[in-house]
Scaffold this active site. Sequence first.
Site, PDB file in Angstrom:
ATOM      1  N   HIS A  82       0.846  -1.200   0.000  1.00 46.74           N
ATOM      2  CA  HIS A  82       0.000   0.000   0.000  1.00 46.74           C
ATOM      3  C   HIS A  82       0.876   1.242   0.000  1.00 46.74           C
ATOM      4  O   HIS A  82       1.895   1.299   0.692  1.00 46.74           O
ATOM      5  CB  HIS A  82      -0.928   0.045   1.213  1.00 46.74           C
ATOM      6  N   ASP A 161     -14.505   2.354   7.116  1.00 45.66           N
ATOM      7  CA  ASP A 161     -13.488   3.109   6.393  1.00 45.66           C
ATOM      8  C   ASP A 161     -14.023   3.643   5.075  1.00 45.66           C
ATOM      9  O   ASP A 161     -13.695   4.760   4.677  1.00 45.66           O
ATOM     10  CB  ASP A 161     -12.261   2.245   6.129  1.00 45.66           C
ATOM     11  N   ARG A 168     -13.341  12.173   4.208  1.00 43.60           N
ATOM     12  CA  ARG A 168     -12.031  12.808   4.352  1.00 43.60           C
ATOM     13  C   ARG A 168     -11.610  13.483   3.060  1.00 43.60           C
ATOM     14  O   ARG A 168     -10.998  14.559   3.064  1.00 43.60           O
ATOM     15  CB  ARG A 168     -10.975  11.767   4.751  1.00 43.60           C
ATOM     16  N   SER A 183      -7.246   4.058   8.347  1.00 43.25           N
ATOM     17  CA  SER A 183      -7.850   3.777   7.046  1.00 43.25           C
ATOM     18  C   SER A 183      -7.082   2.680   6.326  1.00 43.25           C
ATOM     19  O   SER A 183      -7.669   1.699   5.844  1.00 43.25           O
ATOM     20  CB  SER A 183      -7.875   5.050   6.197  1.00 43.25           C
ATOM     21  N   LYS A 187      -8.171  -1.892   6.444  1.00 43.77           N
ATOM     22  CA  LYS A 187      -8.430  -2.642   5.205  1.00 43.77           C
ATOM     23  C   LYS A 187      -7.424  -3.767   5.037  1.00 43.77           C
ATOM     24  O   LYS A 187      -7.782  -4.882   4.648  1.00 43.77           O
ATOM     25  CB  LYS A 187      -8.366  -1.710   3.992  1.00 43.77           C
TER      26      LYS A 187
END
Length: 435
Positions: A82, A161, A168, A183, A187
């Site tokens: 990520h 989320d 956001r 966040s 996930k």
Amino acid sequence: MRATDVIRQKRDGEALSEEAIDFFVRGVTDGSVPDYQATAFLMAVFWRGMTDQEAAWLTQAMTRSGDRADFSSIPGAKVDKHSTGGVGDKTSLVLAPLAAACGVIVPMMSGRALGHTGGTVDKLESIPGMTLSLDLDAMRGALAKVGCVLIQQTSRIAPADKKLYALRDVTATVESVPLICASIMSKKIAEGISALVLDVKAGRAAFMKTLDDARRLARLMVAIGNRSGVRSEALLTAMDVPLGRAVGNSIEVIESIETLKGRGPKDLEELSVALAARMVRLGGVAATNDEATAVVRRALASGAGVEKFRQIVEHQGGNPRIVDDYGLLPSAPHQETVPAPRGGIVTDIDAMEIGRASMVLGAGREKAEDSVDHAPGLWIRAHVGERVAAGEPLAELLFRDTRRAAEAASLVSKAFSIEDSAPPASPLILEEITT
């Protein structure tokens, strides 16, 4: 307990209890906490912050808001990556098929555009027919057959989320360490992986502007991941200038495929290989980063990576011919170049201005209800360290709306700095965090 009590506590700078955080996240998930109260909570956290313990509780509550995937029936380590996001950051499209081609199982669940950064999902939606909404059973089937799946967040994974992420994006509360951490990690922990590689950006076009802030975020995410049974590591990488040359959606897909063919920009290739190598090591395919890098380089040179990308696209309903025919991807009807005002060497490109220009052209979102146009964007024709003559193109704009082109061109012009001598070399990878 009432939502207003939780908001007031955080507004006044008090630390929230685990019970209060659980209560609020449950309310966001089931709709009993409306968007305006969720937004007030986000703004209070943005200004007042959270302790590391609060951030961990928030992550856990958001993880529990939905299902936790189980891919244990598929042999092999499941490893994901990520990025905290940046301008031109398309590494997921390169490294996921590369890591899968090396034998790693890659269940990659990605997001949409957030602020000025492009989302992996928005880029992938450029591919005709590509299905990004898979349930967990379909995801499991894709992993068993192809070894990699590239999808958007499912409704059953961290639904809290999904709601907070959208809020956001449009309420100027993106750049918050605890909110970013919760966040991302909710996930990733919920998607059933055994290891995670994080690319945490630092710089003027990153959500973390300073190396200290990026380091704090990376350490927090690595700690929460490891504590949750997901072996986690992070690279801190620079995000002052755009990564690669393409900024948009369909054109970033093109640049990613070109990189998998060995013809992409060196900075994009370098970072993609470095991240993929760590996925390969954490996946047990290689014992050291050097060994893993050699494995990834072989997959790149042999074409195994681009063939894996083709398989992923085809399995998810996309047209695999886009790998060889870029004309099948969305394209903008108009082009315009931004000329260099003087000759010299490009010493800087402000990635934030480039990201804003891309948004103006329609490649990003300014409001939650905005749709992303996959065709517009811009190609950087003269990158940092390259020489240009007066009048030569610095960038090429691709657009539909001619009214927006002038504003975008002005932003792009401001982004470039041209001097007589070359700038000092700047590292792309700034630091590594493994514990």
